[in-house]
Design an enzyme around this catalytic site. Structure first.
Site, PDB file in Angstrom:
ATOM      1  N   CYS A   1     -11.957  13.623  -3.059  1.00  0.00           N
ATOM      2  CA  CYS A   1     -12.146  12.331  -3.744  1.00  0.00           C
ATOM      3  C   CYS A   1     -11.184  11.254  -3.246  1.00  0.00           C
ATOM      4  O   CYS A   1     -11.574  10.099  -3.021  1.00  0.00           O
ATOM      5  CB  CYS A   1     -12.003  12.536  -5.253  1.00  0.00           C
ATOM      6  SG  CYS A   1     -10.616  13.584  -5.719  1.00  0.00           S
TER       7      CYS A   1
ATOM      8  N   HIS B   1      -9.157   7.044  -9.254  1.00  0.00           N
ATOM      9  CA  HIS B   1      -7.932   7.230  -8.476  1.00  0.00           C
ATOM     10  C   HIS B   1      -7.482   5.876  -7.927  1.00  0.00           C
ATOM     11  O   HIS B   1      -8.300   5.076  -7.453  1.00  0.00           O
ATOM     12  CB  HIS B   1      -8.171   8.152  -7.280  1.00  0.00           C
ATOM     13  CG  HIS B   1      -8.425   9.589  -7.645  1.00  0.00           C
ATOM     14  ND1 HIS B   1      -8.235  10.093  -8.913  1.00  0.00           N
ATOM     15  CD2 HIS B   1      -8.836  10.627  -6.879  1.00  0.00           C
ATOM     16  CE1 HIS B   1      -8.528  11.379  -8.906  1.00  0.00           C
ATOM     17  NE2 HIS B   1      -8.894  11.729  -7.696  1.00  0.00           N
TER      18      HIS B   1
END
Ligand code: A2P
Length: 335
Positions: free
Chosen positions: A131, A240
């Site tokens: 990710c 994130h």
């Protein structure tokens, strides 16, 4: 498109698995039959999709005996290690979200905005990158193409949803004052920053850090780029955030780089510090774009820039990226 595929979602009850379903529905992904698979714990569970009820089945060695064209896997590395080759041997094209196959030579590692051409040489398994890597690649590719990249320093601030249901559990309970039954982390995550994602390796890095380093080389197709990383889990549920320091090969005008980002696929520039505008995890959550801001020159080196890059780790960092790959596979479905 020739015909509608039969699609399987493996790990359909997990954080990424349920988002696969959401994204497939939102993007109106065509399918003839849909099969939802998970562990024996979830067998028989009902899941609603597009107004229809589907029963989750246990993933077994016989799950791919029926005709399935595309399988989206997100059920952990061990499950992918065992079942992705079984699926591929049955003619299924697997898009695998685990780290199991990413660095294998004959497995393409794909971010559709960056290296879609690699999809064509798959031999039944295509890997979805880590990710943190995915959002970094979307940001770095235009820089690589225009200026060349010498060195990259990643510092990440990663959401707990990246650890699945267990990570969400630890932050929720911690915020409620209960750190007594941690499921995902070695320390309480509420009110903390943990410089520890995945396991520690002999070289002192975590596996997550080495994933970012190795996957950057593979996706950008250049092992000469110097890359280092520090990855940190922070008490954020979704998205994130990454500070990325990049040393470019060629000189640049900062305004050209902002313009380059504005015109690159998958990127939204949010950079107006006079009005406190910069990418934020909470704003990125639930969306598919990669947001870039705080774009500024790194005065400490020749041709350096600093950027702040934020994306929803479960959507662009996992489910959406995999579904984008699957969309490209539709073009090559056999009759
Ligand atoms: P289950 O819900 O039955 O345990 P997350 O990491 O978000 O918690 O999700 C993990 C996903 O992977 C879940 O859907 C989980 O199913 C599935 N999974 C875990 N282990 C296996 C396994 N051995 N076989 C099939 N699916 C698995």
């Amino acid at each position: 498109m020739k015909r509608k595929p039969n699609v399987a979602v493996v790990g359909a009850t997990g954080v990424v698995g349920t988002t696969f379903l959401k994204v497939l529905e939102e993007r109106n992904f065509p399918f003839e039959n849909l099969y939802l698979m998970a562990s024996s714990r979830s067998a028989g569970k009902e899941v609603k999709f597009k107004g229809k009820t589907y029963i989750v089945e246990e993933l077994t060695e016989h799950s791919f005996d029926k005709p399935i064209d595309i399988a989206l896997f997100s059920a952990g590395g061990g499950t992918s290690a065992k079942f992705a080759p079984i699926a591929a041997a049955h003619g299924v094209t697997v898009v695998d979200n685990s780290s199991q196959w990413r660095m294998e030579k004959d497995v393409p590692l794909v971010v559709p905005e960056v290296n879609p051409q690699d999809i064509s040489w798959n031999k039944g398994i295509i890997a979805n990158p880590n990710c943190s890597t995915i959002q970094a690649m979307v940001a770095l590719k235009p820089l690589q193409d225009k200026y060349g990249i010498k060195r990259v320093v990643y510092s990440t601030y990663q959401a707990v949803s990246g650890s699945g249901m267990k990570g969400i559990h630890d932050l929720k309970n911690g915020l409620a004052g209960d750190d007594s039954h941690l499921q995902a982390y070695a320390h309480p995550i509420a009110g903390n920053c943990l410089p520890h994602i995945d396991v520690f390796l002999d070289n002192g890095y975590t596996k997550e850090e080495m994933k970012m380093i190795n996957e950057t080389h593979k996706i950008l197709g250049d092992d000469d780029i110097k890359v280092t990383a520090t990855t940190v889990r922070v008490p954020v549920f979704d998205s994130h955030s990454e500070s990325i320091n990049v040393e470019l090969e060629k000189p640049f005008a900062l305004s050209d780089i902002v313009e380059l980002f504005r015109n690159s696929p998958g990127i939204v520039v949010q950079d107006d510090v006079e009005h406190n505008v910069y990418p934020l995890a909470r704003d990125a959550a639930g969306t598919d774009e990669v947001y870039i801001g705080r774009i500024r020159r790194d005065f400490s080196v020749d041709n350096g820039i600093n950027i702040w890059v934020v994306a929803d780790n479960i959507r662009k960092g996992a489910a959406t990226n995999a579904v984008q790959i699957a969309e490209q596979l539709l073009e090559s479905l056999p009759d």
